[in-house]
Design an enzyme around this catalytic site. Sequence first.
Site, PDB file in Angstrom:
ATOM      1  N   TRP A 194      16.615  66.914 -60.923  1.00  0.00           N
ATOM      2  CA  TRP A 194      17.956  66.470 -60.535  1.00  0.00           C
ATOM      3  C   TRP A 194      18.700  67.512 -59.732  1.00  0.00           C
ATOM      4  O   TRP A 194      19.563  67.169 -58.918  1.00  0.00           O
ATOM      5  CB  TRP A 194      18.739  65.927 -61.722  1.00  0.00           C
ATOM      6  N   ARG A 218       8.330  65.162 -69.945  1.00  0.00           N
ATOM      7  CA  ARG A 218       9.681  64.602 -69.792  1.00  0.00           C
ATOM      8  C   ARG A 218      10.061  64.572 -68.309  1.00  0.00           C
ATOM      9  O   ARG A 218       9.465  65.246 -67.477  1.00  0.00           O
ATOM     10  CB  ARG A 218      10.701  65.432 -70.563  1.00  0.00           C
ATOM     11  N   SER A 219      11.093  63.793 -68.029  1.00  0.00           N
ATOM     12  CA  SER A 219      11.650  63.732 -66.679  1.00  0.00           C
ATOM     13  C   SER A 219      13.022  64.419 -66.700  1.00  0.00           C
ATOM     14  O   SER A 219      13.269  65.302 -67.522  1.00  0.00           O
ATOM     15  CB  SER A 219      11.752  62.282 -66.218  1.00  0.00           C
ATOM     16  N   ARG A 262       9.312  73.709 -76.994  1.00  0.00           N
ATOM     17  CA  ARG A 262       9.099  73.706 -75.547  1.00  0.00           C
ATOM     18  C   ARG A 262       8.364  74.989 -75.150  1.00  0.00           C
ATOM     19  O   ARG A 262       8.840  76.082 -75.484  1.00  0.00           O
ATOM     20  CB  ARG A 262      10.439  73.642 -74.818  1.00  0.00           C
ATOM     21  N   PRO A 263       7.275  74.925 -74.423  1.00  0.00           N
ATOM     22  CA  PRO A 263       6.553  76.146 -74.072  1.00  0.00           C
ATOM     23  C   PRO A 263       7.424  77.197 -73.379  1.00  0.00           C
ATOM     24  O   PRO A 263       7.284  78.393 -73.643  1.00  0.00           O
ATOM     25  CB  PRO A 263       5.441  75.641 -73.141  1.00  0.00           C
ATOM     26  N   ASP A 294      21.281  70.559 -71.340  1.00  0.00           N
ATOM     27  CA  ASP A 294      20.709  71.338 -72.435  1.00  0.00           C
ATOM     28  C   ASP A 294      21.419  72.694 -72.519  1.00  0.00           C
ATOM     29  O   ASP A 294      21.139  73.553 -71.698  1.00  0.00           O
ATOM     30  CB  ASP A 294      19.197  71.497 -72.279  1.00  0.00           C
ATOM     31  N   GLU A 310      25.132  79.466 -61.037  1.00  0.00           N
ATOM     32  CA  GLU A 310      24.681  78.194 -61.603  1.00  0.00           C
ATOM     33  C   GLU A 310      25.839  77.383 -62.171  1.00  0.00           C
ATOM     34  O   GLU A 310      25.852  76.162 -62.090  1.00  0.00           O
ATOM     35  CB  GLU A 310      23.669  78.499 -62.704  1.00  0.00           C
ATOM     36  N   GLU A 353      21.140  79.415 -73.788  1.00  0.00           N
ATOM     37  CA  GLU A 353      19.993  80.158 -74.301  1.00  0.00           C
ATOM     38  C   GLU A 353      19.423  81.172 -73.312  1.00  0.00           C
ATOM     39  O   GLU A 353      18.433  81.827 -73.603  1.00  0.00           O
ATOM     40  CB  GLU A 353      18.887  79.188 -74.732  1.00  0.00           C
TER      41      GLU A 353
END
Length: 601
Positions: free
Chosen positions: A199, A245-246, A312-313, A348, A554, A569
């Site tokens: 996105w 996931r997308s 999540r890796p 997230d 960001e 995080e």
Amino acid sequence: MVRPTTPEHASNTKVSSSLLLLLPLLLFPSFAMSVSAAPCGDASAPVKPTTPLLSFLQRLQSAAFATLGPDGFDPKLYVDVPFKTDLAATEEAFARLPRPGGVIPVSNLERFLGDYFGEAGSDLVHAEPSDFVVEPEGFLPKVENPKVRAWALEVHSLWKNLSRRVSDEVRERPEQHTLLPLPWPGVVPGSRFREVYYWDSYWSIRGLLASKMYDTAKSIVNNLISLIEIYGYVLNGARTYYSNRSQPPLLSSMVFEIYMRTGDLAFVKKSLPSLLKEHSFWNSDIHKVIIQDLQGCKHSVSHYYAMWNKPRPESATIDEESASNLTSASQKENFYRQVASTAESGWDFSSRWMSNSSDLTTLATTSIIPVDLNAFIYKMELDIAFFAKLIGDNSTSEKFLAASKARQAAIRSIFWNSEMEQWLDYWLISKSNCEEVYQWEAHYQNRNIFASNFIPLWIETYNTDLCKDGTMVEKVLKSLQSSGLLHVAGIATSLSNTGEQWDFPNGWAPLQHMIVEGLTKSGSKEAKSVAEDIAIRWIRTNYAAYMKTGAMHEKYDVEACGKIGGGGEYKPQTGFGWSNGVVLAFLEEFGWPRDREIECQ
């Protein structure tokens, strides 16, 4: 220098590029596309199996965390490093490392990393955009202030810094990389986000279009289409560990914006089959929920649902720590699915997805029907109907026009709250008997205020049905003005200061842009005036932060002009694709008069 493939010889590279992208799936079949139904419980819900490469990198990540400690530790780095040799030899060397007290000494770890891995991100190389011009003809004609124009040209020049292509090593030895061998050059967000993201790319494209970089914009879309052709959907990002996931589905919006600038009908025709596949993905059983409203009408809506129930890796050490107080394996698996599903949302993390805003383990994203996701799918349906009509496929156009009308009715019925005059997320009722249809109840709307409550306004950029009543636009505008979200430096993400990055006091470029553009195109003079005021505040805070730090960021803190955002995080990142794109889009839309001050007021 590697340039984007031009239309004249695109056909010569199509097969080989597709095969290269397919290689990770041939080597690791567990990543092949399979979207199955999500049962009532999560016990046997779909999960994409991991690969031996990722399993090893997570062990490496855990060992590095034990050695280096939490201060400044970024777990993503350890799943982004390219291998210098094969996995078996690397695992053998890793097993031989000394571990006094169970922990690898720093010097041994550093030597091992240097001997067996390249630098994270070294498998992406700089790609000079073929369509970059220092000052494009017709660039931001309404920006008259010399300070603002000089800064805008610096932001424009950042596209060169963020342009990347996959290295030849990835194509030759894909089994030694988590990076996917995308066939075209692209634009990355920046800093730790070394790869292409879904996105984010929409707002990078909006900026690229302002920069007249149409070929680069098309390259981004072509890369995302290549992912759909392999996986059936656009991945969260172009790494193997994102295949479960997308992200918010904005590909049709990218195609739409490019077409409106270029009139390239062949580009639309090429893109449409992939958009149809993506629409099917977001309406497949794992994402689809049926809700019956008070009038007995049944509505098909969509929610986020990652095909994953492990850490999540890219953030495994963080997820494991977050889940450490959960006692059972099933609790942890549910938490990990919620975490991954929240990552699919792009938000997230946020109190928006939590039943207790102070406890991340109460994430319940799969039990929430998000208003913005359904607005995005509504727009996708409108886009597909528009594209199909353009190329003369009237039956597909009619089918998706009908789908858009059904989604519009769902948005009105499920999400609209006439008391608050906002669209609200809907929390699913817990079901014990697994009936197929949920019964709508007013008290399951989330009455907390988030910027996402106003995202349906954005769809009015070229469709006025939802807000055709001018008084409704006025009501939503007043609701926004009294919401508490508007601040000196932009729109806050929420009203809750939880320490999560998608909460107060952070403001994010995509949210500013969608709300401002929606207000601007609403047809209301007052709404457009408010939109311009928000855009001015946002431009000023970006400018002030850039002048202080020499970078675009960001996210920003909306409480003070020029203040950088925080929380979450990882450390705040610079670059930054979508911030650059939104600033350029705002300057293109509103300009900047010669006599308007750019410094914080």
